[in-house]
Motif scaffolding. Structure first.
Motif, PDB file in Angstrom:
ATOM      1  N   MET A 167       0.815  -1.208   0.000  1.00 49.32           N
ATOM      2  CA  MET A 167       0.000   0.000   0.000  1.00 49.32           C
ATOM      3  C   MET A 167       0.852   1.263   0.000  1.00 49.32           C
ATOM      4  N   PHE A 168       2.121   1.125   0.346  1.00 45.48           N
ATOM      5  CA  PHE A 168       3.024   2.275   0.369  1.00 45.48           C
ATOM      6  C   PHE A 168       4.151   2.032  -0.637  1.00 45.48           C
ATOM      7  N   SER A 169       5.392   2.082  -0.238  1.00 45.03           N
ATOM      8  CA  SER A 169       6.494   1.838  -1.158  1.00 45.03           C
ATOM      9  C   SER A 169       6.526   0.370  -1.588  1.00 45.03           C
ATOM     10  N   ARG A 170       7.105   0.127  -2.774  1.00 44.43           N
ATOM     11  CA  ARG A 170       7.256  -1.264  -3.213  1.00 44.43           C
ATOM     12  C   ARG A 170       8.160  -2.047  -2.278  1.00 44.43           C
ATOM     13  N   LYS A 171       8.956  -1.339  -1.471  1.00 45.76           N
ATOM     14  CA  LYS A 171       9.811  -1.995  -0.496  1.00 45.76           C
ATOM     15  C   LYS A 171       9.119  -2.180   0.863  1.00 45.76           C
ATOM     16  N   GLN A 172       7.783  -1.990   0.873  1.00 41.67           N
ATOM     17  CA  GLN A 172       7.005  -2.169   2.090  1.00 41.67           C
ATOM     18  C   GLN A 172       5.832  -3.118   1.834  1.00 41.67           C
ATOM     19  N   PRO A 173       6.119  -4.415   1.625  1.00 39.09           N
ATOM     20  CA  PRO A 173       5.031  -5.360   1.350  1.00 39.09           C
ATOM     21  C   PRO A 173       4.076  -5.488   2.539  1.00 39.09           C
ATOM     22  N   ASP A 174       2.774  -5.511   2.245  1.00 40.75           N
ATOM     23  CA  ASP A 174       1.768  -5.622   3.302  1.00 40.75           C
ATOM     24  C   ASP A 174       1.766  -7.024   3.899  1.00 40.75           C
ATOM     25  N   LEU A 175       1.590  -7.060   5.216  1.00 38.71           N
ATOM     26  CA  LEU A 175       1.497  -8.318   5.935  1.00 38.71           C
ATOM     27  C   LEU A 175       0.076  -8.878   5.859  1.00 38.71           C
ATOM     28  N   ASN A 176      -0.033 -10.194   5.930  1.00 37.08           N
ATOM     29  CA  ASN A 176      -1.319 -10.882   5.789  1.00 37.08           C
ATOM     30  C   ASN A 176      -1.904 -11.191   7.164  1.00 37.08           C
ATOM     31  N   TRP A 177      -2.730 -10.299   7.662  1.00 34.78           N
ATOM     32  CA  TRP A 177      -3.318 -10.481   8.986  1.00 34.78           C
ATOM     33  C   TRP A 177      -4.387 -11.573   9.009  1.00 34.78           C
ATOM     34  N   GLU A 178      -4.789 -12.070   7.873  1.00 37.06           N
ATOM     35  CA  GLU A 178      -5.714 -13.204   7.865  1.00 37.06           C
ATOM     36  C   GLU A 178      -5.026 -14.481   8.352  1.00 37.06           C
ATOM     37  N   ASN A 179      -3.701 -14.467   8.380  1.00 37.99           N
ATOM     38  CA  ASN A 179      -2.907 -15.630   8.758  1.00 37.99           C
ATOM     39  C   ASN A 179      -2.662 -15.627  10.269  1.00 37.99           C
ATOM     40  N   PRO A 180      -3.201 -16.584  11.026  1.00 40.55           N
ATOM     41  CA  PRO A 180      -2.998 -16.607  12.480  1.00 40.55           C
ATOM     42  C   PRO A 180      -1.527 -16.688  12.876  1.00 40.55           C
ATOM     43  N   ALA A 181      -0.713 -17.350  12.066  1.00 39.92           N
ATOM     44  CA  ALA A 181       0.711 -17.463  12.391  1.00 39.92           C
ATOM     45  C   ALA A 181       1.388 -16.091  12.327  1.00 39.92           C
ATOM     46  N   LEU A 182       0.987 -15.274  11.364  1.00 37.19           N
ATOM     47  CA  LEU A 182       1.540 -13.917  11.282  1.00 37.19           C
ATOM     48  C   LEU A 182       1.124 -13.103  12.494  1.00 37.19           C
ATOM     49  N   ARG A 183      -0.142 -13.194  12.889  1.00 40.55           N
ATOM     50  CA  ARG A 183      -0.601 -12.430  14.050  1.00 40.55           C
ATOM     51  C   ARG A 183       0.151 -12.866  15.306  1.00 40.55           C
ATOM     52  N   ALA A 184       0.402 -14.145  15.437  1.00 42.73           N
ATOM     53  CA  ALA A 184       1.153 -14.636  16.600  1.00 42.73           C
ATOM     54  C   ALA A 184       2.569 -14.068  16.619  1.00 42.73           C
ATOM     55  N   GLU A 185       3.185 -13.931  15.448  1.00 45.41           N
ATOM     56  CA  GLU A 185       4.518 -13.312  15.362  1.00 45.41           C
ATOM     57  C   GLU A 185       4.467 -11.857  15.846  1.00 45.41           C
ATOM     58  N   VAL A 186       3.427 -11.131  15.417  1.00 50.85           N
ATOM     59  CA  VAL A 186       3.283  -9.735  15.826  1.00 50.85           C
ATOM     60  C   VAL A 186       3.146  -9.646  17.347  1.00 50.85           C
ATOM     61  N   TYR A 187       2.349 -10.513  17.933  1.00 56.41           N
ATOM     62  CA  TYR A 187       2.146 -10.463  19.379  1.00 56.41           C
ATOM     63  C   TYR A 187       3.441 -10.797  20.128  1.00 56.41           C
ATOM     64  N   ASP A 188       4.239 -11.692  19.574  1.00 57.49           N
ATOM     65  CA  ASP A 188       5.534 -11.999  20.191  1.00 57.49           C
ATOM     66  C   ASP A 188       6.467 -10.789  20.159  1.00 57.49           C
ATOM     67  N   VAL A 189       6.436 -10.055  19.054  1.00 60.20           N
ATOM     68  CA  VAL A 189       7.241  -8.834  18.957  1.00 60.20           C
ATOM     69  C   VAL A 189       6.798  -7.826  20.025  1.00 60.20           C
ATOM     70  N   MET A 190       5.500  -7.667  20.187  1.00 61.02           N
ATOM     71  CA  MET A 190       4.995  -6.731  21.185  1.00 61.02           C
ATOM     72  C   MET A 190       5.446  -7.136  22.596  1.00 61.02           C
ATOM     73  N   ARG A 191       5.362  -8.421  22.907  1.00 61.52           N
ATOM     74  CA  ARG A 191       5.789  -8.885  24.234  1.00 61.52           C
ATOM     75  C   ARG A 191       7.281  -8.658  24.444  1.00 61.52           C
ATOM     76  N   PHE A 192       8.060  -8.811  23.388  1.00 57.61           N
ATOM     77  CA  PHE A 192       9.502  -8.589  23.497  1.00 57.61           C
ATOM     78  C   PHE A 192       9.791  -7.192  24.032  1.00 57.61           C
ATOM     79  N   TRP A 193       9.123  -6.178  23.461  1.00 57.96           N
ATOM     80  CA  TRP A 193       9.392  -4.800  23.872  1.00 57.96           C
ATOM     81  C   TRP A 193       8.735  -4.469  25.205  1.00 57.96           C
ATOM     82  N   LEU A 194       7.553  -4.983  25.426  1.00 60.20           N
ATOM     83  CA  LEU A 194       6.906  -4.720  26.713  1.00 60.20           C
ATOM     84  C   LEU A 194       7.681  -5.353  27.857  1.00 60.20           C
TER      85      LEU A 194
END
Length: 579
Positions: A167-194
């Motif tokens: 949706m932005f630069s060609r070097k910024q591919p959109d992530l597929n939030w329909e994929n539960p595995a991708l969402r789990a990765e995002v939540y792990d990233v959030m926990r890392f920083w928190l």
């Protein structure tokens, strides 16, 4: 999901945004960095802010100045090391300042390891982390959508024979939030920083994560709008069908387990969506960055792009701000902002950056901080920094500016002078010129060559001057911020608009009930959005026998401040009414 009143500290807070590349450079490479931020924390402590929102410092190729992330758990070398991040965070907490990180998970960088794997083959385990579609029968892209930074949203990937969505630069591919595995990765990233002690997240274009899929898995084409141009693709992807579901899952999986502040960037969000997403019982986030008030000085608003300029009609601003104030009262929470890394300087946009720069900067601050919501201060806003008018497109670094200029002049044949005028008014680099700390070489920002030119007015507008001057914009912000801590009416009081049709005056009250048998406390905020001297009269349905002068950007006026009183150019008054 249940609201936790003991976690509502963010309602009383004031947030300060740092754009790290432009804040302070400690090593002379011309790029701001983490040790540079740490060295200037006493400036923020003196200002009185409670939270820092830090724009991305993650590993990134910097195609979009850090909003293209190649490793969510690493620090970009130009900004420093993880040890320097930890020291910065510790020093913030030692000063009573919390840290809100930027969470950029609508898209990643194409150099992220996930995408490097995903593009290899259709059966790669990471392929489903991104959004791929086959070409149409004639070989053309799956839809006609145009990206936010111009060009198609679809980029061809030879190895898999597919297009990927960006949706932005060609070097910024959109992530597929329909994929539960991708969402789990995002939540792990959030926990890392928190778990490191970070206190929350500003979520970049978070309302774009749910795409409007058709039943057959395709996406709709964009309609043709004004002048034969297509509606931007992002207008079709905002507020998708599973957005609230995804964000509630994020809250359940992550946010409810920490004491956080969250704000979601939400272009084209409606009032209804604002209530849904920020409702403390059933929503997911504390507040949104909505854009209605940011689109009022563009022809056609956000849907048709920001570059076609028109003057702001104050009555439109009053209508927009009032709708959000009324709609979210006791049902959600507002963010209050006029400036950030994507928006031009408010004193140049909504005030007078010439003769009345100081007065109008203070007026705008009063207008904003007097409302209900959490105020945001963007770096340099507390100094009254102005827009910059670089003469050449070569002086600009922003990918959006450069792409727009190329398309407008080369493909659409527009007059370069007209295009530059739009850039001078609305370009994102207006907010990204380096922070001016003093009058020394390069304004004390760096001992090297700045990555982006400084605003040439830094000898007059800089932090050292502002801190030393008791009448400066900085000192006025200090007083505004301090008042929220001692006057609950400014945090919790109900907003009510006065004189809605006045073309120059923005006036409203804030009213807070104290309890049975006690009179409510009522404050009045009156702001003159002009260099004229319009007269204010308190409407008859607002009973008041007098007032106390609480704050103003001029000395208290002579005579009755409530009736028949002319306001001085760009004047702001904050008054406590006598019942």
């Amino acid at each position: 999901m249940t609201a936790r009143p003991d976690r509502d500290w963010w309602k009383q807070s004031v947030v300060y945004q740092i754009y790290p590349r432009s804040f302070c450079d400690s090593n002379g490479d011309g790029i701001g960095d983490l040790p540079g931020i740490t060295s200037k924390l006493d400036h923020l402590k003196l200002l009185g802010v409670d939270v820092v929102w830090l724009s991305p410092v993650y590993a990134s190729p910097q195609d979009d100045n850090g909003y293209d992330i190649s490793d969510y758990r690493a620090i970009a070398p130009e900004f420093g090391t993880m040890a320097e991040f930890d020291e910065m965070l510790a020093q913030m907490h030692a000063r009573g300042i919390r840290l809100m990180m930027d969470l950029v998970v609508n898209h990643s960088s194409d150099e992220h390891a996930w995408f490097q794997e995903a593009r290899k083959s259709r059966d790669n385990p990471y392929h489903g982390y991104y959004l791929w579609r086959d070409p149409k029968a004639d070989g053309s892209p799956p839809t006609n959508w145009e990206a936010a930074f111009n060009g198609s949203v679809w980029e061809w990937n030879e190895a898999t024979g597919e297009y990927y969505l960006h949706m932005f630069s060609r070097k910024q591919p959109d992530l597929n939030w329909e994929n539960p595995a991708l969402r789990a990765e995002v939540y792990d990233v959030m926990r890392f920083w928190l778990d490191k002690g970070v206190d929350g997240f500003r979520m970049d274009v978070i309302n774009m994560v749910s795409k409007p899929w058709n039943a057959d898995g395709s996406l709709p084409d964009a309609p043709v709008v004004r002048g034969g141009f297509l509606q931007p693709g992002f207008a079709l992807t905002c507020n998708g069908p599973r957005l609230l579901e995804f964000l509630r899952e994020m809250r359940e999986q992550v946010l409810d387990h920490y004491d956080t502040i969250t704000v979601g960037e939400a272009p084209l969000a409606t009032i209804t969506q604002g209530r849904e997403l920020t409702n403390p019982e059933t929503g997911a986030l504390n507040m949104l960055f909505q854009f209605e008030h940011m689109d009022l000085d563009s022809v056609g608003g956000h849907v048709n792009g920001k570059w076609a300029l028109k003057p702001l009609d104050l009555r439109d601003l009053k209508a927009t701000m009032t709708r959000w104030q009324d709609a979210l009262y006791q049902q959600g929470w507002n963010s209050l902002y006029l400036n950030n890394h994507d928006q031009p300087r408010p004193v140049s946009r909504f005030g007078d950056d010439g003769r009345y720069r100081v007065a109008s900067a203070k007026m705008l601050a009063t207008f904003l901080h007097g409302m209900q919501g959490t105020p945001y201060v963007y770096q340099g806003e507390e100094l009254g920094m102005t827009n910059v008018a670089f003469p050449s497109i070569d002086d600009y670094q922003d990918i959006e500016i450069r792409n727009m200029y190329r398309v407008a002049t080369e493909e659409r044949g527009m007059d370069p002078a007209e295009v530059m005028a739009s850039i001078h008014a609305k370009g994102r680099d207006n907010a990204r010129t380096p922070m001016p700390w003093d009058t020394s070489a390069n304004a004390g920002f760096t001992t090297g060559t700045p990555w982006l030119k400084l605003n040439p007015n830094y000898p007059q507008i800089n932090a050292a001057q502002a801190v030393a001057d008791p009448a400066s914009v900085f000192q006025y912000y200090r007083r505004l911020i301090a008042m929220r801590r001692v006057h609950p009416v400014l945090v919790h009081g109900r907003y009510a608009l006065l004189v809605p049709d006045h073309p120059q005056l923005y006036a409203y009250t804030r009213t807070l009930s104290k309890g049975a048998g006690e009179p409510a406390e009522c404050w009045l905020v009156v702001c003159n959005f002009s260099g004229d001297t319009p007269v204010f009269d308190l409407p008859a349905d607002v009973p008041a026998s007098g007032c106390d002068w609480m704050l103003g950007n001029y000395p208290p006026c002579e005579g009755d401040a409530l009736h028949g009183s002319p306001l001085r150019p760009w004047e702001a008054r904050m008054l406590r009414l006598h019942a």
